[in-house]
Enzyme design. Structure first.
Site, PDB file in Angstrom:
ATOM      1  N   CYS A  47     -29.452-118.551 -47.964  1.00 33.80           N
ATOM      2  CA  CYS A  47     -28.124-117.956 -48.117  1.00 33.80           C
ATOM      3  C   CYS A  47     -27.629-117.436 -46.767  1.00 33.80           C
ATOM      4  O   CYS A  47     -28.168-116.471 -46.228  1.00 33.80           O
ATOM      5  CB  CYS A  47     -28.222-116.814 -49.121  1.00 33.80           C
ATOM      6  SG  CYS A  47     -26.831-115.702 -49.143  1.00 33.80           S
ATOM      7  N   CYS A  50     -26.858-113.721 -46.625  1.00 27.18           N
ATOM      8  CA  CYS A  50     -28.054-112.868 -46.543  1.00 27.18           C
ATOM      9  C   CYS A  50     -28.559-112.786 -45.106  1.00 27.18           C
ATOM     10  O   CYS A  50     -28.926-111.712 -44.629  1.00 27.18           O
ATOM     11  CB  CYS A  50     -29.151-113.388 -47.463  1.00 27.18           C
ATOM     12  SG  CYS A  50     -28.746-113.331 -49.223  1.00 27.18           S
TER      13      CYS A  50
END
Length: 133
Positions: A47, A50
């Site tokens: 991600c 993230c």
């Protein structure tokens, strides 16, 4: 006390969460950070949000004065997270929509605050979240 962290996966979360909740009254701030798993091929989270947010979150938490506990909860790989029936998407305590999500945990649901994926990397938002404790 410096930042204290613990990690959980979907499979280990219930036990870690129970410990987290039991110890919460001893801390100034209790946070849960829902994150994507690390991709074994790249050694990075799958991600990009993230990857961008994690260092900013850790920096702000380290700067916070007071006992801070962070439970990092890893949502799984991309296909697991994409499932609309993912346990943390449907759990009424969390109702996750995206990762990363940072939750300032309070027993009283009305006092819980969160930063979702589109804002979890913003230093001022993290500071405001922590300013509420």
């Amino acid at each position: 006390m410096p930042l204290k962290t613990s990690d959980a996966t979907v499979g280990t979360f219930d036990g870690e969460f129970d410990k987290f909740v039991a110890e919460a009254p001893n801390n100034k701030a209790n946070l849960i950070l829902f994150l994507a798993d690390v991709d074994p091929a790249t050694k990075l989270s799958w991600c990009p949000d993230c990857v961008r947010a994690e260092p900013v979150i850790y920096k702000k938490l380290e700067e916070f004065s007071g006992d801070v506990v962070l439970l990092r909860a890893y949502v799984g790989d991309r296909p697991t997270w994409r499932n609309p029936q993912h346990p943390w998407r449907v759990d009424p305590k969390f109702r996750l929509k995206g990762v990363p999500t940072l939750i300032l945990w309070e027993d009283d649901e009305d006092k819980r605050r969160r930063l979702e994926d589109h804002e979890a990397h913003l230093e001022d938002k993290i500071a405001n979240l922590l300013g509420e404790v």
